[in-house]
Design a protein around this motif. Sequence first.
Motif, short mmCIF file in Angstrom:
data_model
loop_
_atom_site.label_atom_id
_atom_site.label_comp_id
_atom_site.label_asym_id
_atom_site.label_seq_id
_atom_site.Cartn_x
_atom_site.Cartn_y
_atom_site.Cartn_z
N VAL A 220 0.82 -1.21 0.00
CA VAL A 220 0.00 0.00 0.00
C VAL A 220 0.86 1.26 0.00
O VAL A 220 0.59 2.22 -0.73
N ARG A 221 1.93 1.26 0.79
CA ARG A 221 2.78 2.46 0.88
C ARG A 221 3.52 2.72 -0.41
O ARG A 221 3.69 3.87 -0.82
N THR A 222 3.94 1.66 -1.09
CA THR A 222 4.63 1.83 -2.37
C THR A 222 3.70 2.47 -3.40
O THR A 222 4.09 3.39 -4.13
N LYS A 223 2.45 2.02 -3.43
CA LYS A 223 1.47 2.60 -4.36
C LYS A 223 1.20 4.05 -4.03
O LYS A 223 1.07 4.90 -4.92
N SER B 200 4.10 6.32 -5.14
CA SER B 200 4.27 6.45 -6.59
C SER B 200 3.04 7.07 -7.27
O SER B 200 3.11 7.49 -8.42
N GLY B 201 1.96 7.16 -6.50
CA GLY B 201 0.72 7.64 -7.10
C GLY B 201 0.62 9.13 -7.27
O GLY B 201 -0.19 9.64 -8.04
N LYS B 202 1.45 9.88 -6.55
CA LYS B 202 1.34 11.34 -6.63
C LYS B 202 2.64 11.97 -6.22
O LYS B 202 3.21 11.66 -5.18
N THR C 90 9.43 9.84 3.78
CA THR C 90 8.59 8.65 3.71
C THR C 90 9.37 7.35 3.72
O THR C 90 8.83 6.31 4.05
N ASN C 91 10.64 7.39 3.34
CA ASN C 91 11.42 6.15 3.31
C ASN C 91 12.24 5.95 4.58
O ASN C 91 12.95 4.97 4.71
N LYS D 5 4.73 20.60 6.39
CA LYS D 5 5.36 20.67 5.07
C LYS D 5 6.11 19.39 4.71
O LYS D 5 6.94 19.37 3.81
N THR D 6 5.81 18.34 5.45
CA THR D 6 6.49 17.06 5.21
C THR D 6 5.60 16.14 4.38
O THR D 6 4.40 16.03 4.64
N ASN D 7 6.18 15.52 3.39
CA ASN D 7 5.44 14.57 2.57
C ASN D 7 5.33 13.24 3.31
O ASN D 7 6.32 12.52 3.46
N LEU D 8 4.14 12.95 3.79
CA LEU D 8 3.93 11.72 4.55
C LEU D 8 3.03 10.72 3.83
O LEU D 8 2.53 9.78 4.44
N ARG D 9 2.81 10.94 2.54
CA ARG D 9 2.08 9.94 1.76
C ARG D 9 2.90 8.65 1.72
O ARG D 9 4.08 8.65 1.39
#
Length: 283
Positions: free
Chosen positions: A175-178, A181-183, A192-193, A206-210
């Motif tokens: 789920v996290r990989t999708k 890569s989805g946006k 995130t990694n 301001k942190t990307n947590l997708r």
Amino acid sequence: MIYTHENKINKELRVDCEKCFGLCCVALYFSASEGFPTNKEAGKPCINLQSEFTCAVHKNLRNKGLKGCTAYDCFGAGQKVAQVTCGGHDWRQNPKYAKKMFEAFLIMRQLHEMLWYLTQAFILQTNHSIKDEINSLLENTERLTLLDIDSLLGLDVEAHRTKVNMLLKNTSELVRTKARSGKNTRSKNCNTNSRRLDYFGADLRKTNLRGADLRGACLIAANLRGVDLSGADLIGADLRDTDLSGANLTNSIFLTQAQINTAKGNSHTKLPIMLVRPLYWSK
């Protein structure tokens, strides 16, 4: 047998205190410093537990600052032990049976929590082979919850949890990989990694947590206002006083009602369909 996923969550893994015997108010250890009425030993009734197993201050828990009480969620384990394992016989009627009942509740709570996570994993998983494994483990876990009390007390819960965790981790990675890569986002400090676990009081707006791996992360009092947490794994994350106002958790994974109950949010906070917005959140 294939689980009716949402129905399973709504009917069996939801708290129904009217069918319980106040087990969480007796079996658990309480600490006043963690938002409970007073320090209390495990196996001793809470000072607010009444003779009919209701709470004397239930309507005023928030006003009294009893956050520990409002946050706790047994995933429906209380009524399962009361009505199924113990056949409707309460611990006051059978004082010699009480210790076993309390210990069974602690085990059942763990099994029901695993059912909660596995049910969500089944819904999310797209690999048919792994999906079948999850379904098999769901069925096995459900059978364990129907054991008689002595068999339940003899379970090796940790061994079972290890099997569950392997499948949850696999689903999380998928789920996290999708989600990542989805946006594409232009957020700063994309972590995130990483496996940073301490975000105590951090400003993460301001942190990307997708698709972030936030398993077991300390997010106490962190600022997540307006943050998109789609695909983020929040299993075991500490959300006490985390500001989720306007945050998007619709597709966050392995999030529980207990976690949401400890956080701050508002009417603009987007939650997964299986979770309920706390009434005390701001508008």
